[in-house]
Every structure is written in structure tokens, then in C-alpha cells.
Design an enzyme around this catalytic site. Sequence first.
Site, mmCIF file in Angstrom:
data_model
loop_
_atom_site.group_PDB
_atom_site.id
_atom_site.type_symbol
_atom_site.label_atom_id
_atom_site.label_comp_id
_atom_site.label_asym_id
_atom_site.label_seq_id
_atom_site.Cartn_x
_atom_site.Cartn_y
_atom_site.Cartn_z
ATOM 1 N N ASP A 198 0.836 -1.198 0.000
ATOM 2 C CA ASP A 198 0.000 0.000 0.000
ATOM 3 C C ASP A 198 0.866 1.241 0.000
ATOM 4 O O ASP A 198 1.420 1.631 1.031
ATOM 5 C CB ASP A 198 -0.919 -0.009 1.235
ATOM 6 C CG ASP A 198 -1.823 1.212 1.288
ATOM 7 O OD1 ASP A 198 -1.995 1.861 0.234
ATOM 8 O OD2 ASP A 198 -2.370 1.492 2.362
ATOM 9 N N LYS A 205 1.595 7.895 0.976
ATOM 10 C CA LYS A 205 2.141 7.795 2.320
ATOM 11 C C LYS A 205 3.551 8.374 2.362
ATOM 12 O O LYS A 205 4.231 8.486 1.329
ATOM 13 C CB LYS A 205 2.204 6.318 2.751
ATOM 14 C CG LYS A 205 0.873 5.637 2.962
ATOM 15 C CD LYS A 205 1.086 4.185 3.355
ATOM 16 C CE LYS A 205 -0.221 3.453 3.565
ATOM 17 N NZ LYS A 205 -0.930 3.913 4.768
ATOM 18 N N ASP A 216 -0.044 -5.070 4.860
ATOM 19 C CA ASP A 216 -1.425 -4.652 4.660
ATOM 20 C C ASP A 216 -2.310 -5.766 4.109
ATOM 21 O O ASP A 216 -3.496 -5.559 3.888
ATOM 22 C CB ASP A 216 -1.484 -3.421 3.747
ATOM 23 C CG ASP A 216 -2.579 -2.446 4.147
ATOM 24 O OD1 ASP A 216 -3.063 -2.547 5.289
ATOM 25 O OD2 ASP A 216 -2.957 -1.602 3.326
ATOM 26 N N ASP A 275 -5.812 6.439 0.117
ATOM 27 C CA ASP A 275 -5.160 5.628 1.151
ATOM 28 C C ASP A 275 -6.181 4.957 2.069
ATOM 29 O O ASP A 275 -5.806 4.230 2.981
ATOM 30 C CB ASP A 275 -4.197 6.496 1.966
ATOM 31 C CG ASP A 275 -3.212 5.666 2.771
ATOM 32 O OD1 ASP A 275 -2.971 4.499 2.396
ATOM 33 O OD2 ASP A 275 -2.684 6.174 3.782
ATOM 34 N N GLU A 277 -8.134 2.598 1.073
ATOM 35 C CA GLU A 277 -8.465 1.651 0.002
ATOM 36 C C GLU A 277 -8.951 0.304 0.522
ATOM 37 O O GLU A 277 -9.651 -0.422 -0.178
ATOM 38 C CB GLU A 277 -7.240 1.445 -0.902
ATOM 39 C CG GLU A 277 -6.236 0.407 -0.456
ATOM 40 C CD GLU A 277 -5.570 0.696 0.883
ATOM 41 O OE1 GLU A 277 -5.191 -0.266 1.578
ATOM 42 O OE2 GLU A 277 -5.429 1.881 1.243
ATOM 43 N N ARG A 279 -11.163 -0.527 2.723
ATOM 44 C CA ARG A 279 -12.630 -0.645 2.787
ATOM 45 C C ARG A 279 -13.237 -0.747 1.389
ATOM 46 O O ARG A 279 -14.319 -1.320 1.240
ATOM 47 C CB ARG A 279 -13.202 0.538 3.571
ATOM 48 C CG ARG A 279 -12.990 1.890 2.937
ATOM 49 C CD ARG A 279 -13.093 3.037 3.940
ATOM 50 N NE ARG A 279 -11.925 3.098 4.810
ATOM 51 C CZ ARG A 279 -11.750 4.020 5.752
ATOM 52 N NH1 ARG A 279 -12.678 4.951 5.940
ATOM 53 N NH2 ARG A 279 -10.674 4.024 6.495
#
Length: 426
Positions: A198, A205, A216, A275, A277, A279
Site C-alpha cells: 500500500d 504515504k 497490509d 489511502d 483503500e 474498505r
Amino acid sequence: MTDKLQVSLSNDTPTAHWGDDAILSTTELGFVIHGAFKKSEQLELIQTCARKIQSFGVNDVQLAGPWGVEQQWAFYQGFATAKLKQNVEWTAVGAPILQDYKTVYDWAKLLINLPPQDIYPQSLAEQVQSFISLLAPDYVSSEILVGDELLEHGWVGTHTVGRASVKPPVMLILDYNPTGNDNAPIDYALVGKGITFDSGGYSLKSSEGMLSMKCDMGGAATVAGALALAILQGSTKRIKLILCCAENLVAGNAVKLGDIITYKNGTTVEVVNTDAEGRLVLADGLILATELGAKHIIDAATLTGAASVALGRDYNALFALDKNILKRTIEVADECNEGVWPLPLEKFHRDRCPSPYAETANSRAVKGGGAGGASNAAGFLSRFVNEEGIGWLHVDLAAAFNQSDTPLFAAGATGVGIRTIAALIV
């Protein structure tokens, strides 16, 4: 006789030269963990001592004396490192179940700790498919949807998040059905977030924040590990495993802030933070689990930093509109000696990420999703199960991974959550 260093337990205090507060001493045979421990503190102290013993460079030990199953497992949790070079010889008490724990946890933690060059959406799905199929070859069937096949089936969230990577997004749909009846009801559907790396997408990030993002996909590894452990423990229930896997990267075709996703159930979602993502991919899995008519749905994900801010790295956060499943999970986690803590979730949390352009946004356009970020994320997910959330549990895995050593765990994946979910579904 054995040439391994022995580790034993003692209620006696060590001799004075070890110090008044010493809980660990050495003998010619190895190590002694001391103290008339309170039950509530015993496992933590054993795990802490195991970390200390391993930090001396010890990688091979034999447990000697009257160790219980939970005591031995606490020792191994503290003793094991990400390199998995440690070996513990169990006592005769509980050795088979301890070996099952070790097999599953070592496998799941290895997946989480692998570098992103080695674990990507399709390889994650294939490794899970292979491992679980070997455990119950007569009862497991599965399919993997790759790339644009996701769109053909309506799984737009996973495809949207993963389309910017050269490694295509995938969905693993695995069916463990020991009943022999193709029409048997599905007792549980397990849904896992499988973001194998991620970057944050265009909501990029920081370098420091990105470093641990190989973890992740911890939700996918956790629910897969839970199913594996339940199979080893003889589960007779029909269980579906749904892993939504993608890399969240930046490219010319990446999802952009302001884009709107229309899900298979008709829900429209404005992307205000790329970020957030996890969900977006979990929504696909929850829709599928609901379509399949699963009696219970459990999803697990390293979903929000807000859960870690609230609970630290010692507890996984639990969310449920169904208070019965929430109560049962807390009881089961206590029996498994895994830390969990319920955070608020009510129907009004569905509306805490408003959008003027869609039914909801995927977050709030403020750092960390704003106040109540973990509850708001759970509220978002609740849109994709039945209206009352009956039978649905969301686990935000705040305790799944540590970037550096702690007093209880070596750096890397912890596996916390696997036993709890396995005990719920066995």
C-alpha cells in the site's frame, strides 16, 4: 537426555545475586522462569522471558516440567522471530495442538513478513489456495478471478484499487465444505483484506509510513490462517473464504481523488482518500458473502491507523451492530488469550463520511479520517451487509504487526486474531 537448553518454570524466587525483582535465572541446564505469578500476569511474563531468552541468541530449547498448553504457546509467541529459525520442543502436554498452532501461525506470519517483491495479489491467492487445499483436499474447491475478470463479475472496488499495478488485482473464492452437500448452507464467510503493498495511491504515504505496508494483507493471512486452524481442529461447518487482493500503487490509470465507484449492490462511493483503500476492496467481499447467504460474516483487515491510536498494538478492535456476536467474540478471545476491545459502531456511523456527489465517501478529507476514524470505517463497511448487521463482525487488526521488537513480540507479524476467529468458526 538432550543437548538443547532447557527452560523450566518455578514458583521459587531466584537466589539473591539475581536481584530482588528477577524473573529469569540460568542453571547448567538452561533457564528458569521464576515467580508466583498471578494468573492474569503469568502468560505475559512467560512471553516476556521468552523474548529475553531469544535475544541472547538462543534459537533451540526444550520446555521441561509442568508447562500447560497456554503457557507453552505464550513462550513460543515470544520466542519466534520473523526469520523462523527458532525451535521449541514441547512437553507431552498438548503437543499435537501446539504443533497445529505453530504450523498455522508460522505460515501466516511468513506470508505477512514476505517482501512485496515476493508476495503480490495472485501469489497471495495461490499460496492460500495451495495451503488450505492440502489440509482438506476432498473438501476444498476454489477459483481465482484475475484482472478484468473482476469487472465481469461486478467486483469493481478491488479492480479499481489494484488497476494501477502491473500485478493485476485478484479475488480468491474458496469453499471448505465437509458436508458433501453442494446445497449445504454456508455457516461462515471469512473476508480478508489482501493489499499486498500500500503506497497510499495519490494520497501518498510518507516513506516511513510506507515501509511496513507489506503487512497490509494481514487480514487475508489472518482469516486464511483461522480457516486452516479450524480445519486442523476438525471443523464440520461449511465455510467460504473470500480474499480481496490488490496492490495500491500510483500510475496514470490509478484511481483519483473525486472518482466515484458504483458497487454491485448499487451503493455509490466518492473516493476522497486513495489511502482508505482497504474498505473499498472489502466491500466487494462483503457483498459476495451476503449474496451467498452466509449465516455469519467475519471480515478482518489492517484497516485504520485510528484503531492503533485508540488501542496501541496490544489489542485488535472489534465492531458489530449485532451485539450477540460481539459478546461471543470477546468471550472467545479471552479463552484464547488474545487481546480484543470493542469500539463503538451504530447505524449513524454509516453517515459520518458524507459526499455531495455520491451516497457516501470512503473517508473524510482530513488527516487519518478525522475523529472516530475506525468507527466511521466500520460504518462504511456496514453498508455492504444486511441492514441490521445480523451475524456480521468486523475486526480491525491493530495488533497484527510490529515494525520493531516489543517486550512481547519480535518485529513483524504477530498472528494475533487467528485463534480467536478459528475458535468462532470451528
